[in-house]
Design an enzyme around this catalytic site. Structure first.
Site, PDB file in Angstrom:
ATOM      1  N   GLU D  80       0.810  -1.224   0.000  1.00 48.43           N
ATOM      2  CA  GLU D  80       0.000   0.000   0.000  1.00 48.43           C
ATOM      3  C   GLU D  80       0.842   1.273   0.000  1.00 48.43           C
ATOM      4  O   GLU D  80       0.348   2.341   0.356  1.00 48.43           O
ATOM      5  CB  GLU D  80      -0.937  -0.010   1.208  1.00 48.43           C
ATOM      6  CG  GLU D  80      -1.923  -1.173   1.194  1.00 48.43           C
ATOM      7  CD  GLU D  80      -3.042  -0.939   2.177  1.00 48.43           C
ATOM      8  OE1 GLU D  80      -4.165  -0.660   1.728  1.00 48.43           O
ATOM      9  OE2 GLU D  80      -2.798  -1.024   3.391  1.00 48.43           O
ATOM     10  N   HIS D  99      -0.249   5.615   7.364  1.00 48.49           N
ATOM     11  CA  HIS D  99      -1.429   4.799   7.076  1.00 48.49           C
ATOM     12  C   HIS D  99      -1.478   3.691   8.111  1.00 48.49           C
ATOM     13  O   HIS D  99      -0.483   2.991   8.327  1.00 48.49           O
ATOM     14  CB  HIS D  99      -1.363   4.187   5.676  1.00 48.49           C
ATOM     15  CG  HIS D  99      -2.383   3.103   5.489  1.00 48.49           C
ATOM     16  ND1 HIS D  99      -3.733   3.333   5.622  1.00 48.49           N
ATOM     17  CD2 HIS D  99      -2.258   1.768   5.224  1.00 48.49           C
ATOM     18  CE1 HIS D  99      -4.393   2.193   5.424  1.00 48.49           C
ATOM     19  NE2 HIS D  99      -3.525   1.233   5.182  1.00 48.49           N
TER      20      HIS D  99
END
Lengths: 253, 253, 253, 253
Positions: D80, D99
């Protein structure tokens, strides 16, 4: 004649699984994890009756699919070992099983609200999490699964799913590898907490869609770098990083 | 003439019990655990006024059923030792007592919802958990049980049950052995949490049936391998595994 | 000429107080605790701008009741030290002050439900816990109490009470001794949790009566064996048991 | 020719950021933190695919704003990583990105209640916290942001704000410095808990006003003594205090 597997790495993985489940509060003195024998699908490996946090390689025994020891060396066994036996018997696809009482799964076994995936890490529990009530078939018991008949009834309730909640007791989870069953068992209570708290906020809750659950399942590999990452992390947290065996097919760092 | 028991193993068990209750957040600096004297049912053993986590064998004293020291050696005693004295006096079947303030038992002492077993590990609290309100008989107090009259009133409220909640204060639990009373006291707040969270999910909650509670109680032995497993596990977690004395009648591993 | 107090034991106690509040999650990097100077009621002792968990004896400075350093040695000071200054100025009976953001006190600063004692250990917060909203007098601010005017307004809101919640921010607590203010600050969030959970169970909640709160307050002594017990326990948990100075007037064990 | 920055202090800060986020339960094996390259705004630094708690200086790699490695040395990268790339590309003001899946942010991604600042430490999330649902543009996925198109869509949703929740997944946060993004990510779940609990108490909840949020933002400096205090505290808690580099412009203690 087929060469027998070297069981040592698998036994070490099973020890790691025990310690992770203890460290992550999925089990306490009770609860257990097992893995199917790599050479004989009618046998599985599990600890003797001992708190998972204290399990070492020397505590692992082999049982058959009736829950009986392959070689009786006098060890006391888990009363509820039948859960593992019956699930391995009913589900040839399953390679590893956990039974535990993780606290935040318990409310969903006794309340009317269904447990369903609401977070991506919870997707592996699947879209259907049946609740097994031992009283339905066996009336008033001590709630423990202490014989193979009860365990087979639980396995029927589990069906093709990954997790069955057990009313007033805990859950059984089943997966294609040790890493997978541990991961699912750790994220199960986390998914339960997210759902409980969203419910308390009021209004509609957005569940994962069937398509999302399927997409995650398709993309999952028990031996990817991403899966290894969490296994390595949890093993270190549980003070057994020294037992890790890195699969040969993972890219070097 | 009857030979006196060697008290050392029992005192070590009582030290372990103190440390486990501290480690498992059942007690903090307050709260205490006692065991009836094996040779004299009119005496019981308990720590001097000290935080349970800091208790060692040298801190154990013997009190009588009025809560007075058998031999006055000048130790300061727990203000609320009368709770133990009165329960041992009223209940010849009881061998061990805990008084504590475990946080998640408190809501059930001040709200209208009854605390009842909803998980198998919580079954030992029994189907009836009375709530004692010191104000009913004694009006405005500091809520502490500081004399034998108050303690006797609490023992009357406890009656034949295993646990009484004390409004705005905590609970008293009573059992047939140290292991049993510790185990019940650890699972009591866990059962409370499961019930609170199920209640918040809304809808009906499935409690354990009377038959299930009775079945569990019948099957319980304080010296089984299963019971030992949790005692051993908790003692290790509380850093006092070295004090463990394995009962002679447990199977060897 | 009056002999000056030996400040060393008090400074050690203040270090212990800092460490306990950190270990018990009352403060994190923010929050502070102070004690009035024993020889000069117009001065108080507090750490320089440093996370409480890292405070040692060499980090303690003396401030006056305007929040200014008695001797400017260039240390950076807590932005919100004025809270302490204003409370010591307004309340000659107060010997120690805590300002902190303990998480479970926060909901009661932003919701309509009043925080009141429901457990005996929470009684010392008193029957009235006012909520101070900095916006009432000062409009849109960064919510911090960064000058003496704001602090005096908070002290007015606190009035004769022991705790004031600060909307969207935390609380200030005041007591007659360091031990007492620490104890109150630790049990404050615990009382808050008991009340939140009882509220969630639904139905009426039984609060402590005025008479019970008064009875507890009458019976409280900051230098009793019972109070010492918790101070000793918390200091050990916070790894600073070696800094403990046992008061001379406590009975020997 | 411009002299290149000495990257060592920044890399150490990034290691500290990883460890703090792990210790404070913002990340587990998953989740990541990045910082923009000081010499080249089109590059950013982030760990290779590894649990944040295990990251050391040797695990830091440089990626470009398409999420591709600047120099391919065969390290496996976070799936990601595109989240970071797209946010750095869309937001020149942003110097650091997190994140993560912090548990108590998850309910606000799946329930109808909006997450807004209710405590002063939560003000930095800003008055608007959008919720990004990957399904809106991409239908049934595994919920992971695994390509730059998905990440750009997330960055559009984030817009000029500091945090975007990601439905059923977690959040992305963006700030002007590593210290700031770590601090915001730690206080984000804390603000979420305060709001959840206040909501459960019933009645109106008092949010921070727009003016208060603005006032806090104006007063914030990533290199003040106050900000340093929490960075130092968290680094010590995370056992990496030895990696701290004190900025030259902070006053000496």
């Amino acid at each position: 004649m087929t060469a027998m597997s070297d069981l040592k790495p698998l036994i070490q993985d099973l020890v790691i699984a025990n310690r992770i489940l203890a460290r992550e509060d999925v089990v306490d003195a009770y609860g257990h994890v097992s893995v199917r024998h790599p050479d004989n699908p009618h046998h599985f490996l599990i600890a003797r009756s001992l708190a998972p946090d204290l399990v070492g390689p020397e505590d692992i025994v082999a049982l058959d699919l009736d829950g009986q020891p392959v070689r009786d060396d006098g060890h006391k066994l888990y009363l509820e070992r039948f859960i593992h036996a019956a699930i391995f018997a009913a589900r040839p696809d399953v390679m590893a099983v956990v039974h535990a009482h993780a606290e935040d799964t318990l409310p969903f076994g006794i309340a009317a609200t269904k447990l369903r995936p609401v977070i991506h890490a919870g997707s592996f529990i699947g879209s259907e999490v049946p609740v097994w009530d031992i009283a339905d078939q066996f009336g008033d018991t001590n709630l423990l699964v202490t014989n193979i008949e009860q365990a087979r009834d639980l396995a029927v309730c589990l069906g093709p799913n990954n997790v069955a909640l057990m009313r007033g007791h805990g859950f059984a989870s089943a997966a294609r590898s040790l890493i997978e069953v541990v991961r699912m068992s750790v994220y199960l209570p986390r998914n339960a907490r997210a759902l409980m708290r969203a419910t308390q906020l009021g209004g509609e809750v957005k569940y994962l869609s069937e398509g999302e659950i399927a997409a995650r399942n398709r993309g999952y590999s028990p031996y990817s770098v991403e899966t290894w990452r969490t296994w390595e992390y949890w093993a270190n947290k549980a003070d057994c990083g020294h037992l890790l065996t890195r699969p040969d097919d993972l890219p070097k760092t």
